[in-house]
Design a protein around this motif. Structure first.
Motif, PDB file in Angstrom:
ATOM      1  N   MET A 181      51.827  45.063  32.054  1.00 52.79           N
ATOM      2  CA  MET A 181      53.125  45.716  32.203  1.00 52.79           C
ATOM      3  C   MET A 181      53.695  45.448  33.595  1.00 52.79           C
ATOM      4  O   MET A 181      54.874  45.114  33.744  1.00 52.79           O
ATOM      5  N   GLY A 182      52.851  45.580  34.619  1.00 56.65           N
ATOM      6  CA  GLY A 182      53.301  45.313  35.982  1.00 56.65           C
ATOM      7  C   GLY A 182      53.752  43.872  36.147  1.00 56.65           C
ATOM      8  O   GLY A 182      54.755  43.598  36.799  1.00 56.65           O
ATOM      9  N   SER A 183      53.012  42.956  35.540  1.00 56.45           N
ATOM     10  CA  SER A 183      53.396  41.540  35.608  1.00 56.45           C
ATOM     11  C   SER A 183      54.753  41.302  34.970  1.00 56.45           C
ATOM     12  O   SER A 183      55.583  40.565  35.503  1.00 56.45           O
ATOM     13  N   THR A 201      48.560  37.984  33.921  1.00 54.70           N
ATOM     14  CA  THR A 201      48.628  38.696  35.198  1.00 54.70           C
ATOM     15  C   THR A 201      48.295  37.766  36.362  1.00 54.70           C
ATOM     16  O   THR A 201      48.974  37.788  37.402  1.00 54.70           O
ATOM     17  N   THR A 202      47.285  36.940  36.196  1.00 56.95           N
ATOM     18  CA  THR A 202      46.884  36.004  37.253  1.00 56.95           C
ATOM     19  C   THR A 202      48.028  35.055  37.603  1.00 56.95           C
ATOM     20  O   THR A 202      48.354  34.862  38.782  1.00 56.95           O
ATOM     21  N   PHE A 203      48.647  34.463  36.600  1.00 61.87           N
ATOM     22  CA  PHE A 203      49.723  33.500  36.856  1.00 61.87           C
ATOM     23  C   PHE A 203      50.968  34.156  37.448  1.00 61.87           C
ATOM     24  O   PHE A 203      51.612  33.590  38.332  1.00 61.87           O
ATOM     25  N   ILE A 246      40.373  36.222  40.999  1.00 63.73           N
ATOM     26  CA  ILE A 246      39.348  37.088  41.591  1.00 63.73           C
ATOM     27  C   ILE A 246      39.894  38.507  41.753  1.00 63.73           C
ATOM     28  O   ILE A 246      39.186  39.490  41.486  1.00 63.73           O
ATOM     29  N   LEU A 247      41.152  38.635  42.174  1.00 65.09           N
ATOM     30  CA  LEU A 247      41.753  39.967  42.334  1.00 65.09           C
ATOM     31  C   LEU A 247      41.821  40.716  41.003  1.00 65.09           C
ATOM     32  O   LEU A 247      41.488  41.896  40.922  1.00 65.09           O
ATOM     33  N   VAL A 248      42.274  40.023  39.964  1.00 57.61           N
ATOM     34  CA  VAL A 248      42.409  40.669  38.655  1.00 57.61           C
ATOM     35  C   VAL A 248      41.030  41.009  38.080  1.00 57.61           C
ATOM     36  O   VAL A 248      40.788  42.131  37.642  1.00 57.61           O
ATOM     37  N   PHE A 249      40.140  40.032  38.098  1.00 52.25           N
ATOM     38  CA  PHE A 249      38.799  40.260  37.562  1.00 52.25           C
ATOM     39  C   PHE A 249      38.040  41.273  38.419  1.00 52.25           C
ATOM     40  O   PHE A 249      37.289  42.109  37.897  1.00 52.25           O
ATOM     41  N   TYR A 268      38.799  51.450  28.107  1.00 55.93           N
ATOM     42  CA  TYR A 268      39.462  51.667  29.390  1.00 55.93           C
ATOM     43  C   TYR A 268      39.947  50.346  29.982  1.00 55.93           C
ATOM     44  O   TYR A 268      41.076  50.262  30.469  1.00 55.93           O
ATOM     45  N   ILE A 269      39.111  49.314  29.942  1.00 57.53           N
ATOM     46  CA  ILE A 269      39.501  48.015  30.491  1.00 57.53           C
ATOM     47  C   ILE A 269      40.739  47.486  29.770  1.00 57.53           C
ATOM     48  O   ILE A 269      41.645  46.920  30.389  1.00 57.53           O
ATOM     49  N   GLY A 270      40.807  47.699  28.455  1.00 57.82           N
ATOM     50  CA  GLY A 270      42.004  47.311  27.703  1.00 57.82           C
ATOM     51  C   GLY A 270      43.240  48.030  28.206  1.00 57.82           C
ATOM     52  O   GLY A 270      44.312  47.432  28.353  1.00 57.82           O
ATOM     53  N   ASN A 271      43.108  49.312  28.492  1.00 63.47           N
ATOM     54  CA  ASN A 271      44.230  50.077  29.031  1.00 63.47           C
ATOM     55  C   ASN A 271      44.562  49.634  30.447  1.00 63.47           C
ATOM     56  O   ASN A 271      45.737  49.517  30.811  1.00 63.47           O
ATOM     57  N   LEU A 272      43.539  49.353  31.249  1.00 66.25           N
ATOM     58  CA  LEU A 272      43.741  48.858  32.611  1.00 66.25           C
ATOM     59  C   LEU A 272      44.514  47.542  32.584  1.00 66.25           C
ATOM     60  O   LEU A 272      45.470  47.347  33.341  1.00 66.25           O
ATOM     61  N   MET A 273      44.121  46.651  31.691  1.00 67.71           N
ATOM     62  CA  MET A 273      44.788  45.348  31.606  1.00 67.71           C
ATOM     63  C   MET A 273      46.190  45.475  31.003  1.00 67.71           C
ATOM     64  O   MET A 273      47.068  44.690  31.335  1.00 67.71           O
ATOM     65  N   THR A 274      46.407  46.462  30.163  1.00 69.10           N
ATOM     66  CA  THR A 274      47.756  46.705  29.650  1.00 69.10           C
ATOM     67  C   THR A 274      48.674  47.130  30.790  1.00 69.10           C
ATOM     68  O   THR A 274      49.817  46.678  30.880  1.00 69.10           O
ATOM     69  N   VAL A 275      48.168  47.977  31.673  1.00 73.23           N
ATOM     70  CA  VAL A 275      48.955  48.394  32.843  1.00 73.23           C
ATOM     71  C   VAL A 275      49.232  47.187  33.741  1.00 73.23           C
ATOM     72  O   VAL A 275      50.352  47.012  34.234  1.00 73.23           O
TER      73      VAL A 275
END
Length: 150
Positions: free
Chosen positions: A81-83, A23-25, A47-50, A71-78
């Motif tokens: 997905m956006g990336s 996501t960061t890259f 910083i934005l992602v974290f 929840y964090i796993g689901n948040l990062m999956t979203v």
């Protein structure tokens, strides 16, 4: 018959680090496609992602750490997905110069799909809907801060 693996903290953390990295890259490369944003850095995008993880976790203090990590796993999956949804416009931008309006439109559709998926996952996890609202609030706060960096 269900095929759900046992909850493994190490795998969850590794997955979250993987999703954070991708996501960061992608955000780093995509933000350069939006002319109204100041030049990006890997540090800013990390910083934005974290920051999203920390911000959202603040609203989960009353839950146990397994629920928070889930929840964090689901948040990062979203976020992942956006990336992935942003990659086609990045690839097109390599071939020819994509207009700002198309780039912003693509980004807007991506954010909308991410919001819908985040809300769906919140419901499945039986977590409060305000997590979707705080997800949006964080994005707005981050955008205001980034725009004021000029």
């Amino acid at each position: 018959m269900q095929c759900i693996p046992d909850f493994n903290y190490q795998y969850r953390i590794l997955y979250n680090l993987f999703a954070t990295t991708i996501t960061t890259f992608v955000l780093y490369n995509f933000s350069d496609s939006i002319s109204i944003l100041p030049n990006s850095t890997i540090t800013r995008e990390l910083i934005l992602v974290f920051g999203q993880i920390v911000f959202q976790s603040l609203f989960l203090i009353k839950f146990d750490k397994k629920t928070i990590l889930n929840y964090i796993g689901n948040l990062m999956t979203v976020s992942l997905m956006g990336s992935l949804l942003l990659l086609p416009i990045l690839i097109l931008n390599l071939i020819f110069n994509v207009s700002d309006s198309l780039t912003l439109g693509w980004f807007g559709i991506t954010v909308l799909l991410m919001f819908v998926e985040h809300s769906r996952r919140i419901k499945l996890l039986e977590l409060p809907f305000y997590l979707s609202i705080t997800w949006v609030i964080y994005r707005i706060i981050a955008l205001v801060i980034i725009l004021n960096l000029n």
